[in-house]
Design an enzyme around this catalytic site. Structure first.
Site, PDB file in Angstrom:
ATOM      1  N   LYS A 201     -43.384 -12.907  13.371  1.00  0.00           N
ATOM      2  CA  LYS A 201     -44.831 -12.622  13.329  1.00  0.00           C
ATOM      3  C   LYS A 201     -45.589 -13.276  14.479  1.00  0.00           C
TER       4      LYS A 201
ATOM      5  N   LEU B 244     -41.185 -15.790  19.588  1.00  0.00           N
ATOM      6  CA  LEU B 244     -39.760 -16.115  19.448  1.00  0.00           C
ATOM      7  C   LEU B 244     -39.545 -17.575  19.824  1.00  0.00           C
TER       8      LEU B 244
ATOM      9  N   GLY C 161     -39.883 -19.959  17.455  1.00  0.00           N
ATOM     10  CA  GLY C 161     -40.371 -20.659  16.260  1.00  0.00           C
ATOM     11  C   GLY C 161     -41.095 -21.961  16.550  1.00  0.00           C
TER      12      GLY C 161
ATOM     13  N   CYS D 138     -39.866 -25.036  16.664  1.00  0.00           N
ATOM     14  CA  CYS D 138     -39.151 -25.953  17.549  1.00  0.00           C
ATOM     15  C   CYS D 138     -39.532 -25.703  19.008  1.00  0.00           C
TER      16      CYS D 138
ATOM     17  N   ILE E 141     -43.151 -37.350  13.425  1.00  0.00           N
ATOM     18  CA  ILE E 141     -44.153 -36.768  14.331  1.00  0.00           C
ATOM     19  C   ILE E 141     -45.179 -37.827  14.730  1.00  0.00           C
TER      20      ILE E 141
ATOM     21  N   GLU F  99     -49.921 -45.687   7.970  1.00  0.00           N
ATOM     22  CA  GLU F  99     -48.788 -45.217   7.167  1.00  0.00           C
ATOM     23  C   GLU F  99     -48.971 -45.660   5.728  1.00  0.00           C
TER      24      GLU F  99
ATOM     25  N   ARG G 153     -44.317 -31.641   6.193  1.00  0.00           N
ATOM     26  CA  ARG G 153     -44.477 -30.195   6.376  1.00  0.00           C
ATOM     27  C   ARG G 153     -44.189 -29.457   5.080  1.00  0.00           C
TER      28      ARG G 153
ATOM     29  N   ASP H 277     -35.882 -24.907   7.748  1.00  0.00           N
ATOM     30  CA  ASP H 277     -36.923 -25.680   7.064  1.00  0.00           C
ATOM     31  C   ASP H 277     -37.302 -25.088   5.709  1.00  0.00           C
TER      32      ASP H 277
ATOM     33  N   HIS I 216     -16.820 -49.263  31.145  1.00  0.00           N
ATOM     34  CA  HIS I 216     -17.599 -50.491  31.287  1.00  0.00           C
ATOM     35  C   HIS I 216     -18.325 -50.474  32.631  1.00  0.00           C
TER      36      HIS I 216
HETATM   37  P1  FAD Z   1     -39.229 -22.329  12.481  1.00  0.00           P
HETATM   38  O1  FAD Z   1     -38.816 -22.891  13.767  1.00  0.00           O
HETATM   39  O2  FAD Z   1     -40.478 -22.826  11.864  1.00  0.00           O
HETATM   40  O3  FAD Z   1     -39.315 -20.747  12.689  1.00  0.00           O
HETATM   41  C1  FAD Z   1     -39.770 -19.905  11.675  1.00  0.00           C
HETATM   42  C2  FAD Z   1     -40.324 -18.655  12.312  1.00  0.00           C
HETATM   43  O4  FAD Z   1     -40.576 -17.707  11.276  1.00  0.00           O
HETATM   44  C3  FAD Z   1     -41.654 -18.861  13.015  1.00  0.00           C
HETATM   45  O5  FAD Z   1     -41.566 -18.406  14.334  1.00  0.00           O
HETATM   46  C4  FAD Z   1     -42.649 -18.043  12.191  1.00  0.00           C
HETATM   47  O6  FAD Z   1     -43.656 -17.448  12.991  1.00  0.00           O
HETATM   48  C5  FAD Z   1     -41.744 -16.996  11.578  1.00  0.00           C
HETATM   49  N1  FAD Z   1     -42.263 -16.424  10.332  1.00  0.00           N
HETATM   50  C6  FAD Z   1     -42.727 -17.088   9.238  1.00  0.00           C
HETATM   51  N2  FAD Z   1     -43.060 -16.239   8.259  1.00  0.00           N
HETATM   52  C7  FAD Z   1     -42.801 -14.997   8.735  1.00  0.00           C
HETATM   53  C8  FAD Z   1     -42.919 -13.696   8.188  1.00  0.00           C
HETATM   54  N3  FAD Z   1     -43.369 -13.481   6.941  1.00  0.00           N
HETATM   55  N4  FAD Z   1     -42.577 -12.641   8.971  1.00  0.00           N
HETATM   56  C9  FAD Z   1     -42.118 -12.829  10.224  1.00  0.00           C
HETATM   57  N5  FAD Z   1     -41.960 -14.037  10.791  1.00  0.00           N
HETATM   58  C10 FAD Z   1     -42.289 -15.109  10.054  1.00  0.00           C
HETATM   59  N6  FAD Z   1     -36.475 -30.922  15.061  1.00  0.00           N
HETATM   60  C11 FAD Z   1     -35.450 -31.453  15.767  1.00  0.00           C
HETATM   61  O7  FAD Z   1     -34.296 -31.248  15.409  1.00  0.00           O
HETATM   62  N7  FAD Z   1     -35.678 -32.228  16.884  1.00  0.00           N
HETATM   63  C12 FAD Z   1     -36.922 -32.498  17.320  1.00  0.00           C
HETATM   64  O8  FAD Z   1     -37.086 -33.188  18.321  1.00  0.00           O
HETATM   65  C13 FAD Z   1     -38.018 -31.958  16.594  1.00  0.00           C
HETATM   66  N8  FAD Z   1     -39.290 -32.197  16.989  1.00  0.00           N
HETATM   67  C14 FAD Z   1     -40.324 -31.652  16.290  1.00  0.00           C
HETATM   68  C15 FAD Z   1     -41.621 -31.925  16.709  1.00  0.00           C
HETATM   69  C16 FAD Z   1     -42.703 -31.394  16.021  1.00  0.00           C
HETATM   70  C17 FAD Z   1     -44.107 -31.707  16.470  1.00  0.00           C
HETATM   71  C18 FAD Z   1     -42.465 -30.548  14.897  1.00  0.00           C
HETATM   72  C19 FAD Z   1     -43.617 -29.940  14.159  1.00  0.00           C
HETATM   73  C20 FAD Z   1     -41.178 -30.271  14.473  1.00  0.00           C
HETATM   74  C21 FAD Z   1     -40.103 -30.826  15.156  1.00  0.00           C
HETATM   75  N9  FAD Z   1     -38.794 -30.601  14.758  1.00  0.00           N
HETATM   76  C22 FAD Z   1     -37.749 -31.158  15.449  1.00  0.00           C
HETATM   77  C23 FAD Z   1     -38.484 -29.779  13.568  1.00  0.00           C
HETATM   78  C24 FAD Z   1     -38.062 -28.353  14.001  1.00  0.00           C
HETATM   79  O9  FAD Z   1     -39.086 -27.784  14.774  1.00  0.00           O
HETATM   80  C25 FAD Z   1     -37.781 -27.511  12.782  1.00  0.00           C
HETATM   81  O10 FAD Z   1     -36.841 -28.180  11.957  1.00  0.00           O
HETATM   82  C26 FAD Z   1     -37.218 -26.150  13.178  1.00  0.00           C
HETATM   83  O11 FAD Z   1     -38.119 -25.464  14.010  1.00  0.00           O
HETATM   84  C27 FAD Z   1     -36.911 -25.317  11.938  1.00  0.00           C
HETATM   85  O12 FAD Z   1     -36.403 -24.086  12.336  1.00  0.00           O
HETATM   86  P2  FAD Z   1     -36.542 -22.799  11.417  1.00  0.00           P
HETATM   87  O13 FAD Z   1     -35.814 -21.705  12.141  1.00  0.00           O
HETATM   88  O14 FAD Z   1     -36.149 -23.122  10.045  1.00  0.00           O
HETATM   89  O15 FAD Z   1     -38.100 -22.485  11.364  1.00  0.00           O
HETATM   90  P1  NAI Z   2     -42.372 -37.194   7.881  1.00  0.00           P
HETATM   91  O1  NAI Z   2     -41.968 -36.860   6.517  1.00  0.00           O
HETATM   92  O2  NAI Z   2     -41.346 -37.601   8.870  1.00  0.00           O
HETATM   93  O3  NAI Z   2     -43.437 -38.363   7.852  1.00  0.00           O
HETATM   94  C1  NAI Z   2     -44.623 -38.277   7.150  1.00  0.00           C
HETATM   95  C2  NAI Z   2     -45.124 -39.682   6.968  1.00  0.00           C
HETATM   96  O4  NAI Z   2     -46.450 -39.620   6.506  1.00  0.00           O
HETATM   97  C3  NAI Z   2     -44.305 -40.484   5.957  1.00  0.00           C
HETATM   98  O5  NAI Z   2     -43.984 -41.725   6.512  1.00  0.00           O
HETATM   99  C4  NAI Z   2     -45.251 -40.601   4.755  1.00  0.00           C
HETATM  100  O6  NAI Z   2     -45.062 -41.786   4.043  1.00  0.00           O
HETATM  101  C5  NAI Z   2     -46.591 -40.568   5.466  1.00  0.00           C
HETATM  102  N1  NAI Z   2     -47.700 -40.093   4.632  1.00  0.00           N
HETATM  103  C6  NAI Z   2     -47.716 -39.060   3.763  1.00  0.00           C
HETATM  104  N2  NAI Z   2     -48.942 -38.913   3.237  1.00  0.00           N
HETATM  105  C7  NAI Z   2     -49.718 -39.880   3.793  1.00  0.00           C
HETATM  106  C8  NAI Z   2     -51.076 -40.237   3.661  1.00  0.00           C
HETATM  107  N3  NAI Z   2     -51.886 -39.569   2.846  1.00  0.00           N
HETATM  108  N4  NAI Z   2     -51.529 -41.281   4.379  1.00  0.00           N
HETATM  109  C9  NAI Z   2     -50.714 -41.977   5.213  1.00  0.00           C
HETATM  110  N5  NAI Z   2     -49.407 -41.663   5.384  1.00  0.00           N
HETATM  111  C10 NAI Z   2     -48.929 -40.623   4.690  1.00  0.00           C
HETATM  112  O7  NAI Z   2     -43.205 -35.929   8.381  1.00  0.00           O
HETATM  113  P2  NAI Z   2     -43.742 -35.545   9.817  1.00  0.00           P
HETATM  114  O8  NAI Z   2     -43.814 -36.740  10.697  1.00  0.00           O
HETATM  115  O9  NAI Z   2     -44.974 -34.746   9.568  1.00  0.00           O
HETATM  116  O10 NAI Z   2     -42.599 -34.600  10.362  1.00  0.00           O
HETATM  117  C11 NAI Z   2     -42.196 -33.477   9.599  1.00  0.00           C
HETATM  118  C12 NAI Z   2     -40.765 -33.167   9.869  1.00  0.00           C
HETATM  119  O11 NAI Z   2     -40.613 -32.580  11.145  1.00  0.00           O
HETATM  120  C13 NAI Z   2     -39.856 -34.383   9.894  1.00  0.00           C
HETATM  121  O12 NAI Z   2     -39.482 -34.797   8.613  1.00  0.00           O
HETATM  122  C14 NAI Z   2     -38.699 -33.867  10.655  1.00  0.00           C
HETATM  123  O13 NAI Z   2     -37.835 -33.185   9.782  1.00  0.00           O
HETATM  124  C15 NAI Z   2     -39.341 -32.900  11.642  1.00  0.00           C
HETATM  125  N6  NAI Z   2     -39.462 -33.544  12.963  1.00  0.00           N
HETATM  126  C16 NAI Z   2     -38.338 -33.967  13.596  1.00  0.00           C
HETATM  127  C17 NAI Z   2     -38.418 -34.585  14.808  1.00  0.00           C
HETATM  128  C18 NAI Z   2     -37.181 -35.081  15.443  1.00  0.00           C
HETATM  129  O14 NAI Z   2     -36.112 -34.744  14.975  1.00  0.00           O
HETATM  130  N7  NAI Z   2     -37.278 -35.845  16.515  1.00  0.00           N
HETATM  131  C19 NAI Z   2     -39.688 -34.804  15.482  1.00  0.00           C
HETATM  132  C20 NAI Z   2     -40.812 -34.369  14.704  1.00  0.00           C
HETATM  133  C21 NAI Z   2     -40.673 -33.738  13.510  1.00  0.00           C
END
Ligand code: FAD
Ligand code: NAI
Length: 437
Positions: free
Chosen positions: A34, A37, A39, A41, A174, A193, A258, A297, A420
């Protein structure tokens, strides 16, 4: 109505991986997206954040250059340039995803599921032998007064400039990655936190060390803080240790977790969700409806991009099990975890080594850090690794393979040969320390 072997809903790392694999194996595949491409990530997550992390690392390198005898008199930092660079990298990688999907029929639009393994968009009716839901997640909304004055990670990553004072609600992955970036740009950043320690899911000793390092970099971190409201002037009120505090900011960012995004119509097709809205799946990632799978996710099993891709490989039949899944927080320094924590079971113990005892880490000026190996008491089998420090993410990748291969700390200490001087010697030093017990 067109018929496909596989219909994938969602073009993120779960969806595009599944579609590409199936098409490569000769299946007829439709993918419906939607938005863009790649998503979350690629467009609003991993990739833009890591581009900004890389920019922040450059700034920190410049700031410590004098320690190495390098004088840099004049330099300027420009967030807009880093943000534009991130945008260009994302666009380039999106073209790579499009190329990966050359044998997949792509439909732009919002998909909903109808009965009989049918997927419907505004303009198309598609029928699939198998359906994969890979619709991902979105930022959770903070349920407090004034939530309309708070931005989420999508909105933060779209910024071209940073204000001077920022408050981040949530000291999870995040929140900490953003704080690490923002602070490098010389901005005043506070993380609030709710839990007693940052990164609640991580080994708490490692998380505490990370908190110390980030605090030393000037990031203010308040744990045990319950945010109660945000005013239109961006004054945040929170409670901590039984007292009420207020803190002014120019921008407030929420990063409190999330929530799943699910397609409409699932209920009619028999796809059930749990109490938090995640799609219920079995170990083969099949939902409660025959032939309909949910990966990434949206099933809440492990919200990481590489976990989504690994689940795609399982659904496409390339493998039958998910190995241990590493998790890396790309702060400066990094924090990383794979497998078990010592607190998980009384039959586990850990051996730890500080980075300050490693020649390469000292040479690189990266002596801040700690690595822990977790292993079973009786047979010394390696079960987990947690680390904070430079290259922590790369270090745990090595241990992830050792865990999957069933290695013991005895093998790592005595049989592995590591170059090393190298950071990887920290792993061997920790294994040797475990054997000294
Ligand atoms: P998504 O990547 O969310 O893709 C889902 C797709 O489905 C989207 O493009 C959406 O538009 C589409 N969609 C939804 N509903 C519909 C519908 N009804 N019809 C058609 N299309 C639809 N993970 C890591 O491993 N390493 C990281 O460093 C990392 N950093 C992150 C940083 C941030 C700020 C955030 C928010 C997330 C981060 N993540 C990271 C988490 C990672 O982005 C997600 O775990 C990953 O994108 C999940 O992939 P997915 O394919 O399940 O869903
Ligand atoms: P998170 O679950 O990692 O952290 C959310 C934090 O917010 C927790 O520590 C929680 O205790 C706190 N919290 C919740 N409600 C609160 C409130 N009302 N007030 C204050 N603190 C509160 O979720 P986040 O950071 O939003 O990331 C979501 C997901 O995205 C991660 O769990 C991860 O799976 C993915 N992600 C992965 C990354 C990576 O692999 N490097 C980078 C960024 C995201």
């Amino acid at each position: 109505m067109k018929q496909y072997d596989l219909i994938v809903i969602g073009g993120g790392p779960g969806g595009y991986e599944a579609a590409a694999i199936a098409a490569k194996h000769g299946k007829s595949v439709a993918l419906i997206e939607k938005n863009l491409l790649g998503g979350t990530c690629l467009n609003r997550g991993c990739v833009p954040t890591k581009c900004l992390c890389a920019a922040a690392e450059r700034i920190l390198d410049i700031q410590s250059a004098a320690d190495y005898g390098v004088q840099i008199e004049n330099y300027s930092i420009n967030y807009a340039v880093a943000a534009r660079r991130a945008h260009l990298i994302v666009e380039g990688l999106r073209e790579d995803v499009e190329a990966m999907l050359k044998d997949v029929e792509i439909f732009q639009g919002k998909a909903r599921i109808a009965e009989g393994r049918t997927v419907v968009t505004d303009t198309h009716f598609l029928k699939g032998h198998k359906i994969i839901i890979a619709t991902g997640s979105k930022p959770a909304q903070i349920p407090i007064e004034g939530s309309e004055y708070v931005i989420n990670s999508d909105e933060f990553l779209a910024l071209e400039n940073l204000p001077d004072r920022l408050i981040i609600i949530g000291g999870g992955v995040i929140g900490l990655e953003f704080a690490s970036i923002i602070s490098a740009y010389g901005k005043d950043v506070t993380v609030l936190e709710y839990c007693p320690e940052i990164l609640p899911g991580f080994d708490q000793e490692i998380a505490k060390r990370l908190r110390t390092y980030l605090t030393r970099r000037g990031i203010r971190i308040v744990t045990g803080a319950k945010v109660t409201s945000v005013s239109s002037e961006r004054v945040v009120s929170y409670e901590a240790k039984g007292k009420v505090f207020t803190l002014p900011a120019d921008m407030v960012i929420s990063a409190i977790g999330r929530r799943p995004v699910t397609p409409d119509g699932m209920e009619n097709a028999g796809v059930e969700t749990d109490s938090k809205g995640y799609i219920i799946v079995n170990d083969a990632f099949e939902t409660t409806a025959n032939g309909i799978y949910a990966i990434g996710d949206v099933n809440g099993r492990c919200m990481l991009a590489h976990a989504a891709s690994a689940q795609a490989r399982i659904v496409c039949g390339l493998t039958t099990h998910v190995g241990v899944t590493p998790s890396v927080v790309f702060t400066m320094p990094e924090c990383a975890s794979v497998g078990a924590c010592v607190a998980d079971c009384e039959d586990y113990q850990s051996a730890k080594v500080p980075f300050s005892s490693n020649a390469k880490a000292l040479a690189a000026g990266k002596g801040d850090g700690l690595l822990k190996l977790v292993y079973r008491n009786d047979d010394h089998r390696l079960l987990g690794c947690q680390a904070v420090g430079a290259h922590a993410g790369e270090l745990i990748a090595v241990t992830a393979m050792a865990i999957d291969a069933g290695c013991t700390i005895d093998q790592i200490a005595a049989e592995s040969i590591l170059a090393h001087p190298g950071f990887s010697e920290i792993i061997q030093a920790a294994a040797s320390r475990g054997l000294e017990r």
